[in-house]
Design a protein around this motif. Structure first.
Motif, mmCIF file in Angstrom:
data_model
loop_
_atom_site.group_PDB
_atom_site.id
_atom_site.type_symbol
_atom_site.label_atom_id
_atom_site.label_comp_id
_atom_site.label_asym_id
_atom_site.label_seq_id
_atom_site.Cartn_x
_atom_site.Cartn_y
_atom_site.Cartn_z
ATOM 1 N N GLY A 17 -10.461 -6.616 -20.085
ATOM 2 C CA GLY A 17 -10.416 -5.506 -19.128
ATOM 3 C C GLY A 17 -11.170 -4.287 -19.595
ATOM 4 N N ASP A 18 -11.823 -4.373 -20.765
ATOM 5 C CA ASP A 18 -12.588 -3.262 -21.302
ATOM 6 C C ASP A 18 -13.915 -3.180 -20.564
ATOM 7 O OD1 ASP A 18 -13.821 -1.340 -22.757
ATOM 8 O OD2 ASP A 18 -13.647 -2.336 -24.705
ATOM 9 N N LEU A 19 -14.209 -2.006 -19.988
ATOM 10 C CA LEU A 19 -15.415 -1.879 -19.189
ATOM 11 C C LEU A 19 -16.679 -2.102 -20.004
ATOM 12 C CD1 LEU A 19 -14.585 1.100 -16.818
ATOM 13 C CD2 LEU A 19 -14.597 -1.328 -16.308
ATOM 14 N N LYS A 20 -16.685 -1.636 -21.243
ATOM 15 C CA LYS A 20 -17.893 -1.821 -22.043
ATOM 16 C C LYS A 20 -18.122 -3.295 -22.357
ATOM 17 C CE LYS A 20 -15.722 -1.121 -26.594
ATOM 18 N NZ LYS A 20 -15.706 -0.271 -27.789
ATOM 19 N N TYR A 21 -17.039 -4.076 -22.291
ATOM 20 C CA TYR A 21 -17.154 -5.507 -22.550
ATOM 21 C C TYR A 21 -17.755 -6.231 -21.358
ATOM 22 C CZ TYR A 21 -15.756 -10.341 -23.430
ATOM 23 O OH TYR A 21 -15.752 -11.698 -23.616
ATOM 24 N N VAL A 22 -17.490 -5.742 -20.163
ATOM 25 C CA VAL A 22 -17.925 -6.460 -18.966
ATOM 26 C C VAL A 22 -19.208 -5.898 -18.379
ATOM 27 C CG1 VAL A 22 -15.556 -7.059 -18.417
ATOM 28 C CG2 VAL A 22 -16.540 -5.006 -17.414
ATOM 29 N N SER A 23 -19.825 -4.908 -19.019
ATOM 30 C CA SER A 23 -20.997 -4.280 -18.430
ATOM 31 C C SER A 23 -22.265 -5.068 -18.742
ATOM 32 C CB SER A 23 -21.142 -2.846 -18.945
ATOM 33 O OG SER A 23 -21.334 -2.846 -20.351
ATOM 34 N N PHE A 24 -23.261 -4.833 -17.888
ATOM 35 C CA PHE A 24 -24.567 -5.470 -18.050
ATOM 36 C C PHE A 24 -25.583 -4.618 -17.315
ATOM 37 C CE2 PHE A 24 -27.827 -8.278 -16.205
ATOM 38 C CZ PHE A 24 -28.406 -8.747 -17.377
ATOM 39 N N VAL A 25 -26.746 -4.435 -17.912
ATOM 40 C CA VAL A 25 -27.805 -3.655 -17.294
ATOM 41 C C VAL A 25 -28.745 -4.601 -16.557
ATOM 42 C CG1 VAL A 25 -29.766 -2.128 -17.673
ATOM 43 C CG2 VAL A 25 -27.660 -1.828 -19.005
ATOM 44 N N LEU A 26 -28.842 -4.409 -15.241
ATOM 45 C CA LEU A 26 -29.729 -5.215 -14.409
ATOM 46 C C LEU A 26 -30.841 -4.325 -13.887
ATOM 47 C CD1 LEU A 26 -30.270 -7.942 -12.960
ATOM 48 C CD2 LEU A 26 -28.867 -7.067 -11.065
ATOM 49 N N LEU A 27 -32.075 -4.718 -14.124
ATOM 50 C CA LEU A 27 -33.228 -3.950 -13.663
ATOM 51 C C LEU A 27 -33.607 -4.377 -12.243
ATOM 52 C CD1 LEU A 27 -35.497 -4.048 -16.850
ATOM 53 C CD2 LEU A 27 -33.899 -2.249 -16.153
ATOM 54 N N TYR A 28 -34.024 -3.395 -11.459
ATOM 55 C CA TYR A 28 -34.484 -3.709 -10.103
ATOM 56 C C TYR A 28 -35.607 -4.742 -10.124
ATOM 57 C CZ TYR A 28 -31.896 0.077 -7.803
ATOM 58 O OH TYR A 28 -30.912 0.875 -7.280
ATOM 59 N N CYS A 29 -36.505 -4.624 -11.107
ATOM 60 C CA CYS A 29 -37.651 -5.528 -11.136
ATOM 61 C C CYS A 29 -37.235 -6.982 -11.352
ATOM 62 C CB CYS A 29 -38.640 -5.090 -12.213
ATOM 63 S SG CYS A 29 -37.970 -5.030 -13.889
ATOM 64 N N ASP A 30 -36.046 -7.215 -11.935
ATOM 65 C CA ASP A 30 -35.562 -8.584 -12.110
ATOM 66 C C ASP A 30 -35.255 -9.248 -10.771
ATOM 67 O OD1 ASP A 30 -35.728 -8.530 -14.884
ATOM 68 O OD2 ASP A 30 -33.702 -7.720 -15.105
ATOM 69 N N LEU A 31 -35.089 -8.442 -9.726
ATOM 70 C CA LEU A 31 -34.721 -8.957 -8.407
ATOM 71 C C LEU A 31 -35.907 -9.063 -7.461
ATOM 72 C CD1 LEU A 31 -31.467 -6.849 -8.001
ATOM 73 C CD2 LEU A 31 -31.602 -9.267 -8.592
ATOM 74 N N GLU A 32 -37.111 -8.924 -8.014
ATOM 75 C CA GLU A 32 -38.307 -9.001 -7.166
ATOM 76 C C GLU A 32 -38.404 -10.386 -6.546
ATOM 77 O OE1 GLU A 32 -43.101 -8.092 -7.404
ATOM 78 O OE2 GLU A 32 -41.794 -7.676 -9.123
ATOM 79 N N SER A 33 -38.487 -10.417 -5.229
ATOM 80 C CA SER A 33 -38.461 -11.697 -4.531
ATOM 81 C C SER A 33 -39.039 -11.548 -3.136
ATOM 82 C CB SER A 33 -37.025 -12.225 -4.441
ATOM 83 O OG SER A 33 -36.932 -13.339 -3.588
ATOM 84 N N LYS A 34 -39.630 -12.655 -2.659
ATOM 85 C CA LYS A 34 -40.106 -12.714 -1.288
ATOM 86 C C LYS A 34 -39.203 -13.582 -0.418
ATOM 87 C CE LYS A 34 -44.979 -12.053 -2.510
ATOM 88 N NZ LYS A 34 -46.355 -12.622 -2.433
ATOM 89 N N ALA A 35 -38.084 -14.031 -1.007
ATOM 90 C CA ALA A 35 -37.188 -14.932 -0.261
ATOM 91 C C ALA A 35 -35.744 -14.463 -0.256
ATOM 92 C CB ALA A 35 -37.256 -16.338 -0.864
ATOM 93 N N LEU A 36 -35.364 -13.562 -1.162
ATOM 94 C CA LEU A 36 -33.966 -13.153 -1.303
ATOM 95 C C LEU A 36 -33.474 -12.442 -0.052
ATOM 96 C CD1 LEU A 36 -31.653 -13.193 -3.386
ATOM 97 C CD2 LEU A 36 -32.387 -10.901 -4.096
ATOM 98 N N VAL A 37 -32.356 -12.922 0.500
ATOM 99 C CA VAL A 37 -31.776 -12.361 1.714
ATOM 100 C C VAL A 37 -30.397 -11.773 1.454
ATOM 101 C CG1 VAL A 37 -30.956 -12.912 4.052
ATOM 102 C CG2 VAL A 37 -33.048 -13.963 3.190
ATOM 103 N N ASN A 38 -29.622 -12.434 0.595
ATOM 104 C CA ASN A 38 -28.225 -12.050 0.363
ATOM 105 C C ASN A 38 -27.997 -11.882 -1.131
ATOM 106 O OD1 ASN A 38 -25.372 -11.991 0.119
ATOM 107 N ND2 ASN A 38 -25.151 -13.151 2.017
ATOM 108 N N LEU A 39 -27.506 -10.711 -1.553
ATOM 109 C CA LEU A 39 -27.303 -10.428 -2.978
ATOM 110 C C LEU A 39 -25.925 -9.828 -3.195
ATOM 111 C CD1 LEU A 39 -28.289 -10.040 -5.938
ATOM 112 C CD2 LEU A 39 -29.233 -7.828 -5.206
#
Length: 481
Positions: free
Chosen positions: A137-159
């Motif tokens: 339940g520790d927030l620092k344990y469950v965190s993750f940094v996701l960059l916008y550029c990792d989601l670059e897509s021409k097909a993604l509709v639902n995230l």
């Protein structure tokens, strides 16, 4: 003997004779780990199907041997990569990928997960779910940094992403990373990154139509501002009031059709462009200070927490649902109810009834009078609002007469009562409803009865009640679990 065995249909593996695409649909109902085990133990016919399944579901909480500790985590990561990187986007595209990750350490997350996401994007996935959790339940344990550029897509509709920090690598507004994304669910996500509201998100996903935000457990990052010409559905839910009210909430959303808004009442509401709004579901919670200042003197000046502007902004809706807390808020800080000329369906209450019976009976007549075209009235938890003991003084009892006077002039055709228990108080008020609403055509009652005998008793009690409308029919249904 042998010929009889061959002729016996029950001895044949009929499932294996199905086409590959049908077998892949069957495997899609399993997690990818389960599908892998299944294809290994069945006939050779199944051996290559795992690389054709269009839906991938990776869940590290399903580790088969927890005693192996970090070794089992390594096995999980190698399994994910063996499945992902064995696929070719031309021959076996992925339609949906889901990652539920609770046991990877921070280093493993930062090194491996971006590679997995990028691969899924390369495979043309239209849906992606990426959520993190942890037993501690520790927030620092469950965190993750996701960059916008990792989601670059021409097909993604639902995230859908949960418990992550969504940022751009240099802190600036991201360019459009997906023109195709229309649905986004942020579940405990930090997304502002020194920028107000949803500006960075709407810059990255310029054609977003459905935005759902859930904030909880100290993950509160929305400042109350949303501005978008494309947004059609916005859902915001906050689980508690620990961070206090927002200074100001604005909805600059001229194309918004549906609004679901659950939050502590903001200090003020302004710039409400809700011209296209059809449906609004409100669950508004007042702080103790906001309730106490309902009757503040005129010379006090600005008193935060007034929702009259919000209700004026939604007055063109056709469907309105108000929780018990929203009713309390409207009573204490709403002023006069505006006219809802377009309103055809009104829902009051909750599946977990609470709130003031007095306020409910005080506001219901006003809504009936201010909604001249209302056709459907839904009351959730009628038993809570009619229970004995709430009337303190003769002036409270007058609200019942006001309510039934309003009913007699109402055009309501459908009355739905959820959570009906058939108590004496409920039957008494149902008698007033049926005997007063002149245009009623259907009464739907849902109950939690455990057997057919209980249902027959409820039906008989209701059928014996006099009805003002000769067209009125009664329908009793058991509530779904």
């Amino acid at each position: 003997m042998e010929s009889n065995k061959k002729a016996n249909p029950s001895s044949r593996d009929l499932i294996s004779t199905l086409p590959d695409d049908v077998l892949c649909i069957i495997l899609s109902f399993l997690t990818t780990k389960e599908a892998a085990l299944l294809t290994q133990v069945l006939s050779k016919r199944w051996s290559n199907l795992l690389h054709l399944v269009p839906i991938l579901d990776f869940d590290d909480s399903l580790l088969l041997n927890r005693k192996m500790g970090r070794g089992q985590t390594k096995v999980f990561m190698e399994f994910v990569e063996s499945v992902l990187f064995a696929r070719d986007k031309n021959s076996s595209p992925v339609r949906k990928a889901s990652f539920k990750l609770s046991h990877l350490d921070l280093h493993e997350r930062f090194v491996r997960v971006p590679l997995w996401v990028n691969k899924v994007m390369d495979l043309g996935a239209s849906e992606l779910c990426l959520t993190f959790g942890g037993e501690s339940g520790d927030l620092k344990y469950v965190s993750f940094v996701l960059l916008y550029c990792d989601l670059e897509s021409k097909a993604l509709v639902n995230l859908r992403i949960g418990r992550v920090y969504l940022i751009h690598h240099d802190g600036t507004f991201p360019d459009a990373v997906s023109q195709t994304l229309t649905t986004l669910f942020l579940d405990s996500v930090e997304f502002t990154y020194f920028k107000p509201g949803f500006e960075a998100i709407l810059s990255a996903f310029p054609n977003l139509q459905n935005l759902r935000v859930h904030e909880s457990n100290k993950w509160y990052y929305w400042d109350g501002s949303v501005s978008s010409p494309t947004l059609k559905r916005f859902v915001y839910r906050r689980d508690d009031d620990t961070s206090g009210p927002k200074p100001c909430v604005t909805f600059d959303t001229p194309g918004l059709v549906c609004l679901e808004y659950s939050d502590v009442v903001a200090d003020k509401y302004e710039n409400l462009r809700l011209d296209s709004l059809v449906e609004a579901r409100l669950d508004l919670l007042l702080t103790a200070g906001q309730i106490m200042r309902k009757n503040a003197q005129d010379n006090v000046g600005f008193v935060p927490g007034d929702v009259s502007t919000l209700f004026k902004g939604i007055r063109h809706v056709k469907i309105l649902s108000l929780s018990p807390d929203a009713l309390d808020t409207l009573y204490y800080r709403g002023g006069e109810i505006p006219v809802f000329n377009n309103l055809i369906s009104l829902s009051l209450g909750s599946d977990r009834p609470h709130g003031s019976p007095y306020i409910f009976k005080k506001l219901l007549p006003s809504f009936l009078l201010k909604a001249p075209n209302l056709q459907t009235l839904i009351i959730k938890g009628l038993g809570h609002y009619v229970k004995k003991g709430w009337e303190v003084g003769w002036h409270l009892r007058l609200s019942l007469d006001d309510m039934y006077d309003a009913l007699s002039s109402s055009g309501v055709k459908v009355l739905q009562i959820n959570g009906y228990e058939g108590t004496g108080e409920e039957v008494s008020h149902m008698e007033r409803f049926l005997g007063t609403l002149p245009h009623l055509e259907m009464v739907r009652v849902t109950h939690k009865g455990v057997d057919d005998g209980e249902r027959r008793r409820l039906v008989n009690d209701l059928l014996c009640l006099p009805r003002a409308s000769p067209k009125c029919k009664v329908q009793v249904m058991k509530e779904s679990a």
